[in-house]
Scaffold this motif. Structure first.
Motif, mmCIF file in Angstrom:
data_model
loop_
_atom_site.group_PDB
_atom_site.id
_atom_site.type_symbol
_atom_site.label_atom_id
_atom_site.label_comp_id
_atom_site.label_asym_id
_atom_site.label_seq_id
_atom_site.Cartn_x
_atom_site.Cartn_y
_atom_site.Cartn_z
ATOM 1 N N ALA A 77 0.807 -1.224 0.000
ATOM 2 C CA ALA A 77 0.000 0.000 0.000
ATOM 3 C C ALA A 77 0.838 1.272 0.000
ATOM 4 N N LYS A 78 2.091 1.176 0.462
ATOM 5 C CA LYS A 78 2.917 2.386 0.537
ATOM 6 C C LYS A 78 3.154 2.999 -0.829
ATOM 7 N N ALA A 79 3.028 2.211 -1.897
ATOM 8 C CA ALA A 79 3.242 2.756 -3.245
ATOM 9 C C ALA A 79 2.168 3.781 -3.582
ATOM 10 N N GLY A 220 14.964 -5.078 -1.341
ATOM 11 C CA GLY A 220 15.149 -3.738 -1.887
ATOM 12 C C GLY A 220 14.047 -3.429 -2.873
ATOM 13 N N SER A 221 14.179 -2.276 -3.528
ATOM 14 C CA SER A 221 13.121 -1.829 -4.420
ATOM 15 C C SER A 221 13.718 -1.404 -5.764
ATOM 16 N N GLN A 222 12.875 -1.461 -6.801
ATOM 17 C CA GLN A 222 13.302 -1.149 -8.175
ATOM 18 C C GLN A 222 14.453 -2.086 -8.593
ATOM 19 N N GLY A 258 8.656 -7.331 -1.876
ATOM 20 C CA GLY A 258 8.387 -6.777 -3.211
ATOM 21 C C GLY A 258 9.675 -6.315 -3.863
ATOM 22 N N GLY A 259 9.616 -5.160 -4.500
ATOM 23 C CA GLY A 259 10.820 -4.592 -5.100
ATOM 24 C C GLY A 259 10.913 -4.736 -6.602
ATOM 25 N N HIS A 260 9.852 -5.230 -7.223
ATOM 26 C CA HIS A 260 9.890 -5.535 -8.655
ATOM 27 C C HIS A 260 9.983 -4.252 -9.491
ATOM 28 N N ILE A 300 4.351 -12.704 -1.983
ATOM 29 C CA ILE A 300 5.134 -11.598 -2.552
ATOM 30 C C ILE A 300 4.364 -10.301 -2.327
ATOM 31 N N GLU A 301 5.092 -9.179 -2.349
ATOM 32 C CA GLU A 301 4.476 -7.897 -1.983
ATOM 33 C C GLU A 301 4.817 -6.800 -2.984
ATOM 34 N N PRO A 302 4.318 -6.884 -4.207
ATOM 35 C CA PRO A 302 4.638 -5.827 -5.175
ATOM 36 C C PRO A 302 3.843 -4.545 -4.907
ATOM 37 N N GLY A 303 4.509 -3.418 -4.991
ATOM 38 C CA GLY A 303 3.818 -2.125 -4.873
ATOM 39 C C GLY A 303 3.950 -1.354 -6.168
ATOM 40 N N ARG A 304 5.181 -0.954 -6.456
ATOM 41 C CA ARG A 304 5.476 -0.131 -7.636
ATOM 42 C C ARG A 304 4.951 -0.759 -8.933
ATOM 43 N N ALA A 305 5.183 -2.075 -9.089
ATOM 44 C CA ALA A 305 4.849 -2.707 -10.374
ATOM 45 C C ALA A 305 3.341 -2.827 -10.594
ATOM 46 N N PRO A 339 8.946 13.755 -5.102
ATOM 47 C CA PRO A 339 10.297 13.978 -4.575
ATOM 48 C C PRO A 339 11.329 12.992 -5.121
ATOM 49 N N ARG A 340 10.920 12.085 -5.994
ATOM 50 C CA ARG A 340 11.788 10.963 -6.378
ATOM 51 C C ARG A 340 13.044 11.361 -7.154
ATOM 52 N N PRO A 341 12.958 12.309 -8.103
ATOM 53 C CA PRO A 341 14.210 12.680 -8.773
ATOM 54 C C PRO A 341 15.214 13.269 -7.779
ATOM 55 N N LEU A 343 15.350 12.704 -4.518
ATOM 56 C CA LEU A 343 15.788 11.711 -3.526
ATOM 57 C C LEU A 343 16.670 10.614 -4.102
ATOM 58 N N TYR A 344 16.275 10.126 -5.277
ATOM 59 C CA TYR A 344 16.963 8.927 -5.810
ATOM 60 C C TYR A 344 17.597 9.158 -7.177
ATOM 61 N N GLY A 345 17.532 10.384 -7.673
ATOM 62 C CA GLY A 345 18.093 10.648 -9.000
ATOM 63 C C GLY A 345 17.351 9.931 -10.124
ATOM 64 N N ALA A 400 3.281 5.343 -8.525
ATOM 65 C CA ALA A 400 3.820 4.791 -7.274
ATOM 66 C C ALA A 400 4.827 5.730 -6.633
ATOM 67 N N TYR A 401 4.749 5.870 -5.321
ATOM 68 C CA TYR A 401 5.728 6.630 -4.524
ATOM 69 C C TYR A 401 5.844 8.085 -4.951
ATOM 70 N N GLN A 402 4.827 8.632 -5.573
ATOM 71 C CA GLN A 402 4.841 10.070 -5.849
ATOM 72 C C GLN A 402 3.837 10.706 -4.888
HETATM 73 N N1 LLP Z 1 7.335 -4.969 1.080
HETATM 74 C C1 LLP Z 1 8.056 -4.243 1.956
HETATM 75 C C2 LLP Z 1 8.300 -4.775 3.287
HETATM 76 C C3 LLP Z 1 8.558 -2.993 1.572
HETATM 77 O O1 LLP Z 1 9.278 -2.289 2.433
HETATM 78 C C4 LLP Z 1 8.284 -2.499 0.282
HETATM 79 C C5 LLP Z 1 8.797 -1.206 -0.145
HETATM 80 C C6 LLP Z 1 7.508 -3.284 -0.596
HETATM 81 C C7 LLP Z 1 7.064 -4.528 -0.154
HETATM 82 C C8 LLP Z 1 7.135 -2.850 -1.973
HETATM 83 O O2 LLP Z 1 8.236 -2.596 -2.777
HETATM 84 P P1 LLP Z 1 7.998 -2.264 -4.335
HETATM 85 O O3 LLP Z 1 7.441 -3.498 -4.977
HETATM 86 O O4 LLP Z 1 7.030 -1.146 -4.408
HETATM 87 O O5 LLP Z 1 9.348 -1.864 -4.817
HETATM 88 N N2 LLP Z 1 10.160 5.345 -2.078
HETATM 89 C C9 LLP Z 1 10.983 4.477 -2.885
HETATM 90 C C10 LLP Z 1 10.616 3.031 -2.712
HETATM 91 C C11 LLP Z 1 10.671 2.574 -1.280
HETATM 92 C C12 LLP Z 1 10.204 1.168 -1.104
HETATM 93 C C13 LLP Z 1 9.989 0.867 0.342
HETATM 94 N N3 LLP Z 1 9.511 -0.455 0.603
HETATM 95 C C14 LLP Z 1 10.888 4.898 -4.344
HETATM 96 O O6 LLP Z 1 10.200 5.881 -4.628
HETATM 97 O O7 LLP Z 1 11.513 4.300 -5.200
#
Ligand code: LLP
Length: 444
Positions: A77-79, A220-222, A258-260, A300-305, A339-341, A343-345, A400-402
């Motif tokens: 959900a954080k995405a 990790g992510s991305q 997640g992190g995909h 698995i826990e995809p957010g961004r994807a 804030p992503r550019p 924060l993370y370039g 995601a994440y904006q």
């Molecule tokens: N599960 C856990 C425990 C996490 O901490 C995260 C992301 C996810 C799943 C989902 O990851 P995703 O599939 O969305 O990559 N603000 C950064 C990304 C931070 C991710 C934090 N945790 C960005 O804008 O790239």
């Protein structure tokens, strides 16, 4: 209905490969997403605005369900979270990963079944834990030793709560240092290399009111390659086998986080989900066979994807400044909505929409309206040389994440979220107004 019309000579910036699948070209440089013209959306809802393609979100959920039919897919959900998003994800058969009482309450009050929610967080507040127990969250992921006693006490001697333990598998992966979480030396998880993971597992098993259902990791992510996941999975299975040998318990779940990764610009790599699913399945079966462990159920826990490629940010150009070598194109949003550019370039690929230009392209830096020189949305991108105030710019892969990381900086106010689907648009989240800022400020 929209009519797809190709300009006679497609500009080089006319690559739609990273846009939602529903995107179509309209006459005169227009673009439609979900059957709705972006220029019309900008007129109707004003800018800056975020457009979310409901069909794309749903399709991405289905892609996960199809690729991982036997796994539990939890949307992170954080995405991005809104009540509509909660409903879409639920209807598509996914669970939910939340990391605060706020995300949890929003989801449950929007009708999401709490038993299908997992609560994360490296520093859970008393309110997070109390809310999780009050609402009956499915599992709580333990991220530090002190949580074991805190959760046990909150559950009470006669209570019961399912928990997992977050482990750091010693795999470094992710698109930027700030989003790599798989190794020692960062704040998340418990490490097997210093014994803190094993210690936490043993202590958790000693709490009768806590049911340890499995281990969790999020490296990790991305992340755009499968290999780090395969290595992490092998190490997680090895740890599960060691825990079975030591404590005689066979944990039924393994959550790989997640992190995909997704492409933010045409030509960039994205994680291949089919390959990920296949290789994780093979590795899970082989490493379980090697250690004689019963195969745990994968999560698995995809957010961004899920959310990222379904979103488009719309901005109006407010000023164009040509200074020396540089062309600065300043828009009506910026680091407060993305804030992503900074924060993370991260590099994005904005494009002009709603006007067809025959001007030669120029290299431009798209900047925001905030009071910082670092407020850059997209550095060194190609835009038509006649870009001018009043033009509309659209930035794909903005879901995601904006907005979920948006701030109140400069009291610009957070943009609205508009869902588009089958030719209709509806407001999901309204624009933040001065009245919102004023009403929170009760200082007289
Ligand atoms: N599960 C856990 C425990 C996490 O901490 C995260 C992301 C996810 C799943 C989902 O990851 P995703 O599939 O969305 O990559 N603000 C950064 C990304 C931070 C991710 C934090 N945790 C960005 O804008 O790239």
């Amino acid at each position: 209905m929209t009519i797809a019309v190709l300009p006679e000579v497609a500009p080089r910036t006319d690559d739609l490969s990273i846009w939602p699948a529903s995107t179509t070209r309209l006459p005169h440089g227009g673009l439609a997403v979900g059957g709705v013209s972006l220029a019309e959306l900008a007129e109707r809802f004003d800018t800056p605005a975020y457009v979310l393609d409901e069909g794309e979100v749903r399709e991405r959920c289905r892609t996960y369900r199809d690729a991982f039919p036997e796994a539990e897919v939890l949307y992170a959900a954080k995405a991005f979270l809104s009540r509509a998003m909660v409903r879409w994800v639920q209807e598509e058969g996914l669970g939910l990963d939340v990391c605060s009482a706020g995300e949890l309450e929003l989801a449950v009050t929007a009708g999401f079944p709490p038993e299908r929610i997992v609560l994360h967080g490296n520093a859970k507040s008393p309110r997070d834990i109390a809310t999780a127990l009050r609402l009956g969250v499915g599992r709580i992921v333990i991220d530090s030793p002190s949580e074991i006693a805190r959760i046990s006490a909150a559950v009470g001697a006669h209570g019961h709560q399912k928990v997992m333990v977050r482990v750091v598998p010693g795999v470094s992966a992710g698109g930027h240092d700030k989003i790599r979480t798989g190794t020692d030396g960062q704040k998340f998880g418990l490490s097997p290399s210093d014994g803190s993971a094993q210690h936490a597992i043993a202590r958790t098993l000693g709490q009768p009111q806590l049911e340890l259902t499995g281990l969790h990791c999020h490296i990790g992510s991305q992340i755009t390659t499968v290999e780090p996941y395969v290595v992490a999975l092998r190490r997680m299975v090895e740890l599960m086998a060691r825990m079975r040998d030591e404590h005689g318990v066979v944990l039924p779940e393994l959550d790989m986080g997640g992190g995909h990764g997704v492409a933010y610009r045409p030509g960039e790599a994205a994680l291949d989900l089919t390959a990920l699913a296949r290789q994780l399945r093979v590795e899970l079966i082989e490493s379980c066979a090697a250690t004689g462990l019963a195969v745990p159920r994968l999560a698995i826990e995809p957010g961004r994807a899920v959310a990222g490629p379904a979103g488009v940010a719309l901005y109006r150009v407010l000023a164009v400044k040509r200074t020396g070598e540089k062309v600065f194109v300043a828009v009506d949003g910026g680091m407060s909505d993305n804030p992503r550019p900074a924060l993370y370039g991260v590099r994005y690929a904005p494009r002009l929409v709603g006007r067809h230009s025959t001007a030669a392209p120029c290299r431009a830096t798209v900047v925001g309206r905030h009071c910082e020189a670092g407020d850059i949305l997209a550095d060194d991108v190609e835009l038509p040389g006649d870009v001018h105030p009043g033009d509309l710019l659209a930035v794909p892969v903005a879901g995601a994440y904006q907005l979920s990381m948006a701030s109140g900086y400069n009291m610009v106010g957070r943009p609205p979220v508009i869902a588009v689907h089958a030719g209709t648009a509806r407001l999901l989240v309204r624009r933040e107004t001065l009245e919102d800022f004023r009403s929170r400020d009760i200082g007289g």
